[in-house]
Enzyme design. Structure first.
Site, PDB file in Angstrom:
ATOM      1  N   TYR A 138       0.880  -1.127  -0.460  1.00 52.03           N
ATOM      2  CA  TYR A 138      -0.543  -0.523  -0.394  1.00 52.03           C
ATOM      3  C   TYR A 138       0.497   1.522   0.403  1.00 52.03           C
ATOM      4  CZ  TYR A 138      -3.588   3.452   1.910  1.00 52.03           C
ATOM      5  OH  TYR A 138      -4.067   4.398   1.603  1.00 52.03           O
ATOM      6  N   ASP A 233       9.835   3.194  -0.475  1.00 48.62           N
ATOM      7  CA  ASP A 233       8.362   3.467  -0.044  1.00 48.62           C
ATOM      8  C   ASP A 233       8.325   2.550   2.191  1.00 48.62           C
ATOM      9  OD1 ASP A 233       5.809   4.671   1.796  1.00 48.62           O
ATOM     10  OD2 ASP A 233       4.321   3.350   0.297  1.00 48.62           O
ATOM     11  N   LYS A 261       4.350   9.035   8.579  1.00 54.10           N
ATOM     12  CA  LYS A 261       4.294   8.653   9.804  1.00 54.10           C
ATOM     13  C   LYS A 261       4.951   9.465  11.348  1.00 54.10           C
ATOM     14  CE  LYS A 261       1.390   4.773   8.377  1.00 54.10           C
ATOM     15  NZ  LYS A 261       1.536   4.014   7.060  1.00 54.10           N
TER      16      LYS A 261
END
Ligand SMILES: *Cc1c(COP(=O)(O)O)cnc(C)c1O
Length: 422
Positions: A138, A233, A261
Protein backbone atom coordinates in the site's frame (compact mmCIF):
# COMPACT_ATOMS: atom_id res chain seq x y z
CA UNK A 1 -27.50 6.59 20.19
CA UNK A 2 -24.03 5.13 19.99
CA UNK A 3 -21.04 7.30 19.09
CA UNK A 4 -20.67 5.75 15.64
CA UNK A 5 -24.35 6.23 14.74
CA UNK A 6 -24.10 9.91 15.61
CA UNK A 7 -20.85 10.20 13.62
CA UNK A 8 -22.48 8.54 10.61
CA UNK A 9 -24.99 11.36 10.37
CA UNK A 10 -22.26 13.81 9.43
CA UNK A 11 -19.14 11.85 8.42
CA UNK A 12 -19.16 9.46 5.47
CA UNK A 13 -19.30 6.00 7.01
CA UNK A 14 -18.79 7.62 10.42
CA UNK A 15 -15.00 7.63 10.08
CA UNK A 16 -12.28 9.69 8.43
CA UNK A 17 -10.32 6.62 7.25
CA UNK A 18 -12.02 3.31 6.39
CA UNK A 19 -10.26 0.69 8.57
CA UNK A 20 -11.27 2.65 11.68
CA UNK A 21 -14.88 1.54 11.11
CA UNK A 22 -14.20 -2.07 12.31
CA UNK A 23 -15.97 -3.42 9.20
CA UNK A 24 -13.59 -6.40 8.99
CA UNK A 25 -13.90 -7.42 12.65
CA UNK A 26 -17.53 -6.50 13.33
CA UNK A 27 -18.88 -4.65 16.32
CA UNK A 28 -18.54 -0.93 16.91
CA UNK A 29 -15.29 0.99 16.84
CA UNK A 30 -14.04 2.28 20.17
CA UNK A 31 -13.89 6.08 20.41
CA UNK A 32 -10.66 7.33 21.94
CA UNK A 33 -10.73 10.18 24.41
CA UNK A 34 -7.05 10.41 25.31
CA UNK A 35 -3.80 8.47 25.40
CA UNK A 36 -0.64 8.36 27.43
CA UNK A 37 2.42 6.16 26.92
CA UNK A 38 1.28 2.72 25.79
CA UNK A 39 -2.33 3.20 26.89
CA UNK A 40 -5.50 4.54 25.31
CA UNK A 41 -8.50 5.76 27.27
CA UNK A 42 -11.84 5.34 25.52
CA UNK A 43 -14.82 7.73 25.68
CA UNK A 44 -16.56 5.27 27.99
CA UNK A 45 -13.61 5.15 30.36
CA UNK A 46 -11.90 1.87 29.45
CA UNK A 47 -8.10 1.67 29.39
CA UNK A 48 -6.53 -0.32 26.54
CA UNK A 49 -2.95 -1.29 25.70
CA UNK A 50 -2.38 0.17 22.25
CA UNK A 51 -0.62 -1.76 19.47
CA UNK A 52 -1.86 0.52 16.70
CA UNK A 53 0.05 3.64 17.70
CA UNK A 54 -2.02 5.84 15.37
CA UNK A 55 -1.00 3.33 12.65
CA UNK A 56 2.70 3.89 13.21
CA UNK A 57 3.69 7.41 14.25
CA UNK A 58 3.65 7.02 18.04
CA UNK A 59 6.99 5.24 18.44
CA UNK A 60 7.98 7.13 21.61
CA UNK A 61 4.53 6.54 23.15
CA UNK A 62 1.47 8.76 23.32
CA UNK A 63 1.69 12.30 24.69
CA UNK A 64 5.43 12.04 25.30
CA UNK A 65 6.20 14.96 27.65
CA UNK A 66 9.12 16.28 25.57
CA UNK A 67 7.19 16.16 22.32
CA UNK A 68 4.08 17.77 23.82
CA UNK A 69 6.11 20.53 25.52
CA UNK A 70 7.97 21.35 22.31
CA UNK A 71 4.75 21.53 20.29
CA UNK A 72 2.99 23.71 22.89
CA UNK A 73 5.95 26.09 22.98
CA UNK A 74 6.07 26.24 19.18
CA UNK A 75 2.34 26.96 18.92
CA UNK A 76 2.80 30.17 20.89
CA UNK A 77 4.94 31.55 18.06
CA UNK A 78 2.35 31.06 15.33
CA UNK A 79 0.84 28.04 13.63
CA UNK A 80 1.75 28.44 9.97
CA UNK A 81 3.49 30.99 7.77
CA UNK A 82 3.70 29.52 4.27
CA UNK A 83 7.26 30.85 4.09
CA UNK A 84 10.64 29.27 4.88
CA UNK A 85 11.52 28.65 8.53
CA UNK A 86 14.79 27.60 10.15
CA UNK A 87 13.25 24.48 11.67
CA UNK A 88 12.49 23.07 8.21
CA UNK A 89 16.21 23.20 7.36
CA UNK A 90 17.14 21.75 10.74
CA UNK A 91 14.69 18.89 10.30
CA UNK A 92 15.76 18.22 6.70
CA UNK A 93 19.44 18.17 7.76
CA UNK A 94 18.57 15.63 10.45
CA UNK A 95 16.61 13.39 8.05
CA UNK A 96 19.35 13.50 5.39
CA UNK A 97 22.02 12.63 7.95
CA UNK A 98 20.03 9.69 9.36
CA UNK A 99 19.17 8.39 5.89
CA UNK A 100 22.16 9.24 3.65
CA UNK A 101 20.50 8.07 0.40
CA UNK A 102 18.44 11.27 0.71
CA UNK A 103 20.70 14.03 -0.58
CA UNK A 104 17.76 16.43 -0.91
CA UNK A 105 14.19 16.10 0.23
CA UNK A 106 10.88 17.87 0.25
CA UNK A 107 8.39 17.93 3.10
CA UNK A 108 4.70 17.20 2.48
CA UNK A 109 1.78 16.50 4.82
CA UNK A 110 0.88 12.84 4.25
CA UNK A 111 2.39 9.59 3.05
CA UNK A 112 -0.04 9.62 0.13
CA UNK A 113 1.33 12.96 -1.00
CA UNK A 114 4.90 11.72 -0.62
CA UNK A 115 4.45 8.62 -2.80
CA UNK A 116 2.27 10.43 -5.35
CA UNK A 117 4.92 13.15 -5.70
CA UNK A 118 7.79 10.66 -5.88
CA UNK A 119 6.01 8.80 -8.70
CA UNK A 120 5.41 12.03 -10.62
CA UNK A 121 9.05 12.96 -10.16
CA UNK A 122 10.23 9.54 -11.35
CA UNK A 123 8.02 9.83 -14.44
CA UNK A 124 9.24 13.38 -15.09
CA UNK A 125 12.90 12.45 -14.61
CA UNK A 126 12.82 9.35 -16.83
CA UNK A 127 10.26 10.57 -19.38
CA UNK A 128 8.49 7.20 -18.99
CA UNK A 129 4.93 6.44 -17.86
CA UNK A 130 4.84 2.89 -16.52
CA UNK A 131 5.33 2.11 -12.85
CA UNK A 132 5.77 -1.24 -11.11
CA UNK A 133 4.27 -2.03 -7.71
CA UNK A 134 3.66 -5.22 -5.75
CA UNK A 135 0.32 -6.83 -4.86
CA UNK A 136 -0.66 -6.15 -1.27
CA UNK A 137 1.75 -3.25 -0.87
CA UNK A 138 0.00 0.00 0.00
CA UNK A 139 1.40 3.37 -0.99
CA UNK A 140 -1.45 5.69 -0.08
CA UNK A 141 -4.60 6.35 -2.05
CA UNK A 142 -3.48 8.30 -5.12
CA UNK A 143 -4.90 7.00 -8.41
CA UNK A 144 -1.82 5.33 -9.89
CA UNK A 145 -1.12 3.46 -6.66
CA UNK A 146 -4.59 2.28 -5.69
CA UNK A 147 -4.28 -0.84 -7.80
CA UNK A 148 -4.03 -4.23 -6.06
CA UNK A 149 -3.29 -2.22 -2.92
CA UNK A 150 -3.02 -3.41 0.68
CA UNK A 151 -4.22 -1.98 4.01
CA UNK A 152 -7.83 -0.72 4.08
CA UNK A 153 -8.28 -1.41 0.39
CA UNK A 154 -7.55 -5.05 1.11
CA UNK A 155 -9.52 -5.15 4.35
CA UNK A 156 -12.62 -3.90 2.58
CA UNK A 157 -12.09 -6.09 -0.46
CA UNK A 158 -11.62 -3.26 -2.93
CA UNK A 159 -7.92 -3.59 -3.79
CA UNK A 160 -8.49 -1.65 -6.99
CA UNK A 161 -10.89 1.21 -6.45
CA UNK A 162 -13.69 2.37 -8.74
CA UNK A 163 -12.83 5.89 -9.81
CA UNK A 164 -9.28 5.02 -10.84
CA UNK A 165 -9.23 5.63 -14.62
CA UNK A 166 -8.50 2.51 -16.67
CA UNK A 167 -5.93 4.54 -18.60
CA UNK A 168 -3.92 5.04 -15.39
CA UNK A 169 -4.34 1.42 -14.33
CA UNK A 170 -2.79 0.39 -17.66
CA UNK A 171 0.40 2.19 -16.68
CA UNK A 172 0.65 0.40 -13.32
CA UNK A 173 2.19 -3.07 -13.55
CA UNK A 174 1.62 -5.21 -10.45
CA UNK A 175 3.86 -8.12 -9.51
CA UNK A 176 4.13 -10.54 -6.56
CA UNK A 177 6.12 -9.28 -3.56
CA UNK A 178 9.27 -11.39 -3.00
CA UNK A 179 9.10 -12.81 -6.55
CA UNK A 180 12.47 -11.75 -7.98
CA UNK A 181 11.96 -13.77 -11.18
CA UNK A 182 8.82 -11.80 -12.07
CA UNK A 183 10.78 -8.57 -11.65
CA UNK A 184 13.46 -9.81 -14.06
CA UNK A 185 10.75 -10.91 -16.49
CA UNK A 186 8.92 -7.55 -16.37
CA UNK A 187 12.15 -5.67 -17.06
CA UNK A 188 13.07 -8.00 -19.88
CA UNK A 189 9.60 -7.44 -21.43
CA UNK A 190 9.10 -3.69 -20.97
CA UNK A 191 12.20 -2.42 -19.16
CA UNK A 192 12.60 0.64 -21.38
CA UNK A 193 9.07 1.84 -20.51
CA UNK A 194 9.39 1.58 -16.72
CA UNK A 195 9.81 4.89 -14.88
CA UNK A 196 10.15 3.35 -11.44
CA UNK A 197 9.54 0.46 -9.11
CA UNK A 198 7.92 1.37 -5.80
CA UNK A 199 8.11 -1.12 -2.95
CA UNK A 200 7.67 -1.33 0.79
CA UNK A 201 11.06 -2.87 1.68
CA UNK A 202 9.29 -4.66 4.53
CA UNK A 203 5.65 -5.08 3.56
CA UNK A 204 3.45 -3.79 6.37
CA UNK A 205 0.08 -3.32 4.75
CA UNK A 206 -0.68 -7.03 4.14
CA UNK A 207 0.08 -7.96 7.73
CA UNK A 208 3.90 -8.09 7.81
CA UNK A 209 6.09 -9.79 5.22
CA UNK A 210 9.87 -9.57 5.32
CA UNK A 211 11.81 -9.45 2.05
CA UNK A 212 13.44 -12.78 1.15
CA UNK A 213 17.21 -12.58 0.63
CA UNK A 214 17.96 -11.32 -2.87
CA UNK A 215 14.56 -9.78 -3.60
CA UNK A 216 15.39 -6.14 -2.91
CA UNK A 217 18.84 -6.64 -4.46
CA UNK A 218 17.27 -7.94 -7.68
CA UNK A 219 14.88 -5.00 -7.85
CA UNK A 220 17.83 -2.64 -7.34
CA UNK A 221 19.91 -4.32 -10.02
CA UNK A 222 17.13 -4.39 -12.63
CA UNK A 223 16.23 -0.73 -12.05
CA UNK A 224 19.85 0.32 -12.49
CA UNK A 225 20.29 -1.84 -15.60
CA UNK A 226 17.21 -0.39 -17.31
CA UNK A 227 17.41 3.24 -16.19
CA UNK A 228 14.37 3.07 -13.92
CA UNK A 229 14.30 4.63 -10.47
CA UNK A 230 13.87 2.56 -7.33
CA UNK A 231 11.54 4.10 -4.75
CA UNK A 232 11.55 2.65 -1.24
CA UNK A 233 8.28 3.52 0.42
CA UNK A 234 9.47 3.77 4.01
CA UNK A 235 6.43 5.69 5.22
CA UNK A 236 5.90 2.84 7.70
CA UNK A 237 9.40 1.34 8.06
CA UNK A 238 11.35 4.61 8.28
CA UNK A 239 12.60 4.98 11.89
CA UNK A 240 10.34 2.03 12.76
CA UNK A 241 12.56 -0.97 11.91
CA UNK A 242 15.91 0.78 12.45
CA UNK A 243 17.39 4.24 12.85
CA UNK A 244 18.28 4.35 9.16
CA UNK A 245 15.15 2.54 7.99
CA UNK A 246 14.92 -0.75 6.10
CA UNK A 247 17.46 0.52 3.55
CA UNK A 248 20.12 0.53 6.27
CA UNK A 249 19.16 -2.91 7.62
CA UNK A 250 19.09 -4.61 4.22
CA UNK A 251 21.90 -2.49 2.78
CA UNK A 252 20.08 -1.64 -0.45
CA UNK A 253 20.13 1.99 -1.58
CA UNK A 254 17.06 3.39 -3.35
CA UNK A 255 17.07 6.41 -5.68
CA UNK A 256 14.10 7.94 -3.85
CA UNK A 257 12.63 7.33 -0.41
CA UNK A 258 9.23 8.27 0.96
CA UNK A 259 8.73 8.89 4.66
CA UNK A 260 5.73 9.73 6.84
CA UNK A 261 4.12 8.49 10.05
CA UNK A 262 7.00 8.64 12.59
CA UNK A 263 8.60 11.74 11.07
CA UNK A 264 5.50 13.74 12.03
CA UNK A 265 5.54 12.43 15.59
CA UNK A 266 1.71 12.33 15.49
CA UNK A 267 1.21 15.51 13.46
CA UNK A 268 0.83 15.57 9.67
CA UNK A 269 4.34 15.49 8.19
CA UNK A 270 5.80 13.31 5.46
CA UNK A 271 8.64 13.65 2.97
CA UNK A 272 10.15 12.34 -0.22
CA UNK A 273 13.78 12.66 -1.13
CA UNK A 274 16.80 11.03 -2.70
CA UNK A 275 19.40 11.62 -5.38
CA UNK A 276 20.27 15.28 -5.83
CA UNK A 277 20.11 15.05 -9.65
CA UNK A 278 16.60 13.60 -9.46
CA UNK A 279 15.36 16.08 -6.84
CA UNK A 280 16.75 18.92 -9.00
CA UNK A 281 13.96 18.18 -11.49
CA UNK A 282 11.42 19.41 -8.94
CA UNK A 283 9.99 22.97 -9.17
CA UNK A 284 11.31 25.63 -8.61
CA UNK A 285 14.71 24.28 -9.82
CA UNK A 286 13.15 21.98 -12.42
CA UNK A 287 9.92 21.45 -14.35
CA UNK A 288 8.15 18.78 -12.23
CA UNK A 289 5.48 20.56 -10.23
CA UNK A 290 4.73 19.86 -6.58
CA UNK A 291 3.56 22.19 -3.81
CA UNK A 292 1.71 22.36 -0.48
CA UNK A 293 0.12 25.14 1.61
CA UNK A 294 0.96 23.47 4.92
CA UNK A 295 4.13 21.62 3.83
CA UNK A 296 6.86 22.01 6.45
CA UNK A 297 4.35 23.28 9.00
CA UNK A 298 6.25 24.38 12.13
CA UNK A 299 4.18 22.34 14.60
CA UNK A 300 4.64 19.16 12.56
CA UNK A 301 8.37 19.86 12.13
CA UNK A 302 8.72 20.35 15.88
CA UNK A 303 6.86 17.15 16.77
CA UNK A 304 8.89 15.20 14.22
CA UNK A 305 12.27 16.64 15.15
CA UNK A 306 11.67 16.07 18.87
CA UNK A 307 10.57 12.49 18.18
CA UNK A 308 13.68 11.81 16.08
CA UNK A 309 15.93 13.19 18.83
CA UNK A 310 14.44 10.59 21.17
CA UNK A 311 14.78 7.64 18.80
CA UNK A 312 18.38 8.65 18.07
CA UNK A 313 19.36 7.92 21.66
CA UNK A 314 21.79 5.07 22.24
CA UNK A 315 20.13 1.67 22.50
CA UNK A 316 16.65 2.84 21.48
CA UNK A 317 16.17 0.31 18.68
CA UNK A 318 17.91 -2.54 20.52
CA UNK A 319 15.49 -2.18 23.41
CA UNK A 320 12.47 -1.71 21.15
CA UNK A 321 13.42 -4.72 19.02
CA UNK A 322 13.93 -6.95 22.09
CA UNK A 323 10.54 -6.00 23.46
CA UNK A 324 8.75 -6.57 20.18
CA UNK A 325 10.42 -9.96 19.74
CA UNK A 326 9.41 -10.91 23.27
CA UNK A 327 5.83 -10.06 22.39
CA UNK A 328 5.76 -12.18 19.21
CA UNK A 329 7.56 -15.07 20.90
CA UNK A 330 5.03 -14.90 23.73
CA UNK A 331 2.13 -14.92 21.27
CA UNK A 332 3.61 -17.83 19.35
CA UNK A 333 4.15 -19.91 22.49
CA UNK A 334 0.66 -19.11 23.76
CA UNK A 335 -0.83 -20.19 20.44
CA UNK A 336 1.24 -23.36 20.39
CA UNK A 337 0.07 -24.44 23.85
CA UNK A 338 -3.50 -24.03 22.63
CA UNK A 339 -2.72 -26.09 19.50
CA UNK A 340 -3.21 -23.11 17.19
CA UNK A 341 -0.91 -22.50 14.21
CA UNK A 342 0.43 -18.95 14.23
CA UNK A 343 3.23 -17.46 12.13
CA UNK A 344 4.75 -14.27 13.49
CA UNK A 345 7.29 -11.71 12.32
CA UNK A 346 8.97 -8.78 14.03
CA UNK A 347 11.60 -6.18 13.21
CA UNK A 348 12.39 -3.15 15.34
CA UNK A 349 9.09 -1.90 16.69
CA UNK A 350 6.96 -3.56 14.03
CA UNK A 351 5.29 -6.99 14.17
CA UNK A 352 2.83 -9.23 12.39
CA UNK A 353 0.97 -12.44 13.13
CA UNK A 354 -0.97 -14.66 10.78
CA UNK A 355 -3.13 -17.69 11.59
CA UNK A 356 -1.33 -19.99 9.19
CA UNK A 357 0.49 -23.35 9.13
CA UNK A 358 3.44 -21.76 7.32
CA UNK A 359 6.59 -21.26 9.41
CA UNK A 360 7.38 -17.96 7.74
CA UNK A 361 5.05 -15.83 5.64
CA UNK A 362 6.74 -14.87 2.39
CA UNK A 363 3.94 -13.95 0.03
CA UNK A 364 0.68 -12.09 -0.25
CA UNK A 365 -1.00 -15.37 -1.28
CA UNK A 366 0.01 -16.93 2.05
CA UNK A 367 -1.47 -13.98 3.94
CA UNK A 368 -4.69 -14.29 1.95
CA UNK A 369 -4.89 -18.03 2.64
CA UNK A 370 -4.78 -17.47 6.41
CA UNK A 371 -7.69 -18.06 8.79
CA UNK A 372 -9.39 -14.64 8.86
CA UNK A 373 -12.35 -15.81 10.97
CA UNK A 374 -9.96 -16.91 13.66
CA UNK A 375 -8.24 -13.52 13.52
CA UNK A 376 -11.59 -11.79 14.00
CA UNK A 377 -12.41 -13.85 17.09
CA UNK A 378 -8.91 -13.29 18.44
CA UNK A 379 -9.19 -9.54 17.86
CA UNK A 380 -12.52 -9.32 19.74
CA UNK A 381 -11.23 -11.57 22.53
CA UNK A 382 -8.16 -9.37 22.99
CA UNK A 383 -10.25 -6.20 22.95
CA UNK A 384 -12.37 -7.69 25.75
CA UNK A 385 -9.06 -8.22 27.60
CA UNK A 386 -8.20 -4.52 27.11
CA UNK A 387 -5.66 -5.05 24.33
CA UNK A 388 -6.21 -2.90 21.23
CA UNK A 389 -4.85 -4.56 18.07
CA UNK A 390 -5.31 -3.28 14.53
CA UNK A 391 -8.89 -4.14 13.53
CA UNK A 392 -7.83 -6.05 10.41
CA UNK A 393 -5.84 -9.18 9.60
CA UNK A 394 -3.98 -7.21 6.93
CA UNK A 395 -2.23 -4.68 9.14
CA UNK A 396 1.08 -4.72 10.98
CA UNK A 397 1.22 -3.97 14.71
CA UNK A 398 3.42 -1.45 16.50
CA UNK A 399 5.21 -1.43 19.84
CA UNK A 400 6.42 1.86 21.33
CA UNK A 401 9.21 2.76 23.72
CA UNK A 402 6.51 3.27 26.35
CA UNK A 403 5.47 -0.38 26.26
CA UNK A 404 7.09 -1.96 29.31
CA UNK A 405 7.47 -5.49 30.64
CA UNK A 406 4.11 -5.17 32.40
CA UNK A 407 2.27 -4.36 29.16
CA UNK A 408 3.95 -7.20 27.26
CA UNK A 409 3.17 -9.66 30.09
CA UNK A 410 -0.47 -8.48 30.24
CA UNK A 411 -0.79 -8.98 26.49
CA UNK A 412 0.73 -12.48 26.44
CA UNK A 413 -1.38 -13.59 29.43
CA UNK A 414 -4.49 -12.24 27.70
CA UNK A 415 -3.54 -14.07 24.51
CA UNK A 416 -3.19 -17.35 26.44
CA UNK A 417 -6.77 -17.02 27.69
CA UNK A 418 -8.14 -15.95 24.31
CA UNK A 419 -6.34 -18.72 22.37
CA UNK A 420 -7.64 -21.31 24.84
CA UNK A 421 -11.20 -20.19 24.07
CA UNK A 422 -10.84 -19.90 20.25
C1 LIG B 1 0.52 4.70 5.72
C2 LIG B 1 1.26 4.45 4.47
C3 LIG B 1 1.13 5.32 3.36
C4 LIG B 1 0.12 6.44 3.31
O1 LIG B 1 0.37 7.42 4.25
P1 LIG B 1 -0.84 8.42 4.65
O2 LIG B 1 -0.18 9.39 5.57
O3 LIG B 1 -1.89 7.57 5.30
O4 LIG B 1 -1.33 9.05 3.41
C5 LIG B 1 1.94 5.09 2.26
N1 LIG B 1 2.81 4.07 2.24
C6 LIG B 1 2.96 3.23 3.27
C7 LIG B 1 3.98 2.14 3.20
C8 LIG B 1 2.17 3.38 4.41
O5 LIG B 1 2.30 2.50 5.42
Amino acid sequence: MSDIDEARKYIAGGVNSPVRAFKAVGGEPVFIKSASGAWLTTEDGRRLIDYVGSWGPMIVGHAHPEVVAAVVECAKSGLSFGAPTAIETEFARKLCSLMPSMERLRMVSSGTEATMSAIRLARGFTGRDKIVKFDGCYHGHSDSLLINAGSGALTLGVPSSPGVPASLARDTVTLDFNDAASVEQAFSDIGEEIACVIVEPVAGNMNMVLPVPGFLETVRRECTKHGALLIFDEVMTGFRVARGGAQELFDVTPDLTTLGKIIGGGLPAAAFGGRADVMAQLAPDGPVYQAGTLSGNPLAMTAGLTTLRIVEQQGFYESLGDKTARLTTGLEEAAQSAGIALATASLGGMFGFVFSDEDVIRSFAQVQAADIDRFTRFFQGMLAENVYLAPSAFEAGFVSAAHGDAEIAHTVAAAERVFAAL
